[in-house]
Write a protein that holds these residues in place. Sequence first.
Motif, PDB file in Angstrom:
ATOM      1  N   LYS A  44      47.323  -6.493  81.097  1.00 54.70           N
ATOM      2  CA  LYS A  44      46.787  -5.155  80.887  1.00 54.70           C
ATOM      3  C   LYS A  44      45.318  -5.078  81.299  1.00 54.70           C
ATOM      4  N   GLU A 106      54.934   3.318  88.440  1.00 58.14           N
ATOM      5  CA  GLU A 106      55.774   3.328  87.240  1.00 58.14           C
ATOM      6  C   GLU A 106      55.722   1.986  86.518  1.00 58.14           C
ATOM      7  N   LEU A 107      55.756   0.887  87.277  1.00 55.53           N
ATOM      8  CA  LEU A 107      55.692  -0.433  86.659  1.00 55.53           C
ATOM      9  C   LEU A 107      54.363  -0.646  85.955  1.00 55.53           C
ATOM     10  N   GLN A 109      52.238   1.630  84.801  1.00 51.80           N
ATOM     11  CA  GLN A 109      52.123   2.478  83.615  1.00 51.80           C
ATOM     12  C   GLN A 109      52.997   1.950  82.473  1.00 51.80           C
ATOM     13  N   GLU A 110      54.157   1.404  82.807  1.00 47.24           N
ATOM     14  CA  GLU A 110      55.018   0.810  81.782  1.00 47.24           C
ATOM     15  C   GLU A 110      54.313  -0.356  81.098  1.00 47.24           C
ATOM     16  N   LEU A 111      53.718  -1.256  81.894  1.00 50.64           N
ATOM     17  CA  LEU A 111      53.038  -2.421  81.324  1.00 50.64           C
ATOM     18  C   LEU A 111      51.820  -2.003  80.501  1.00 50.64           C
ATOM     19  N   SER A 113      51.470   0.652  78.830  1.00 50.12           N
ATOM     20  CA  SER A 113      51.885   1.348  77.610  1.00 50.12           C
ATOM     21  C   SER A 113      52.360   0.397  76.517  1.00 50.12           C
ATOM     22  N   LEU A 114      52.604  -0.859  76.880  1.00 50.38           N
ATOM     23  CA  LEU A 114      53.140  -1.829  75.930  1.00 50.38           C
ATOM     24  C   LEU A 114      52.027  -2.516  75.149  1.00 50.38           C
ATOM     25  N   ALA A 119      53.495  -6.884  76.875  1.00 49.27           N
ATOM     26  CA  ALA A 119      53.225  -6.736  78.311  1.00 49.27           C
ATOM     27  C   ALA A 119      53.112  -8.102  78.978  1.00 49.27           C
ATOM     28  N   ARG A 122      56.605  -9.624  79.226  1.00 45.72           N
ATOM     29  CA  ARG A 122      57.370  -8.964  80.295  1.00 45.72           C
ATOM     30  C   ARG A 122      56.892  -9.429  81.659  1.00 45.72           C
ATOM     31  N   THR A 123      55.584  -9.576  81.815  1.00 44.23           N
ATOM     32  CA  THR A 123      55.019 -10.000  83.091  1.00 44.23           C
ATOM     33  C   THR A 123      55.417 -11.427  83.432  1.00 44.23           C
TER      34      THR A 123
END
Length: 278
Positions: A44, A106-107, A109-111, A113-114, A119, A122-123
């Motif tokens: 992030k 989109e990817l 912004q998704e990361l 937001s977590l 995040a 997920r990464t």
Amino acid sequence: VVPIAGNMLATDLGISLEDRRRLQREVDTVIHCAADIRLEAGIKELLQANYEGTRQLLRLCCSFSNLASSVHVSSAYVDMNATKCSLVKEAIYPLQYGDKLIDDYELVQELLSLPSHTANSRTEGLMKGWNFPNNYTLSKHLTEYMVADYHRNCKLPICIVRPTLISSVARDPYPGYTGNYAGHVGATLAFMAGLFSSADASNYKGGNVWDVIPADVVVADILAAAAAVGAGIASSCIVTKTEDGRLPGTSYTSSKPGSSRNGSNHGRPGRTSNTTIS
């Protein structure tokens, strides 16, 4: 040289309205070399600085009245996910989920937001699947997609420069001068001091090469690239699908400012699936 206050992590880059208006009127060349270069920082933090900071800057550039040239300083290691010893062209290699190209915005912004730990987790999975060695290279890779989007959709006259490990200078004030311990300079000192204790450390492997380049050589290359774009002599690198099915974009692009470049529709550039960017 007139410095102004700013912050890549702040809304609107932390630039005052008065300074923004002055930039919009007077600036004709932009060189973007600000970045968070920590390899293992949280995803992030890296995306906020490297992706979102760049997006805000390019959005501002879309409103410049006299912009003739801009340069985004990336990294030679944005494609470290490529197969070892493969040829990496001056192109942007989008990532895929199976046969589907990812949408970088989109990817990101998704990361963002977590929660940070989610995040990062997920990464880790994404990097394993795409074969990236660290968060930094992934963040810079995704940023290049967005730079290409702004070139296409905002008609920004822009090119990407990908230096390797930026080192001490070759000439002035004297050969070998360095002003800090960032990057490989600090790593070299740590290696010399014996702080790489593991025999498996990359530094101890004789076949590995630290591909360093003097800082003043990089500066000269950046200025030359900016001048080439401004003069309209930097040719577009138009490419088609690679043999393995990946869809390159372009790494070096140039165009004169377009009449539609007002920035009004570029808070989030559009994503296209074209095989070429012209």
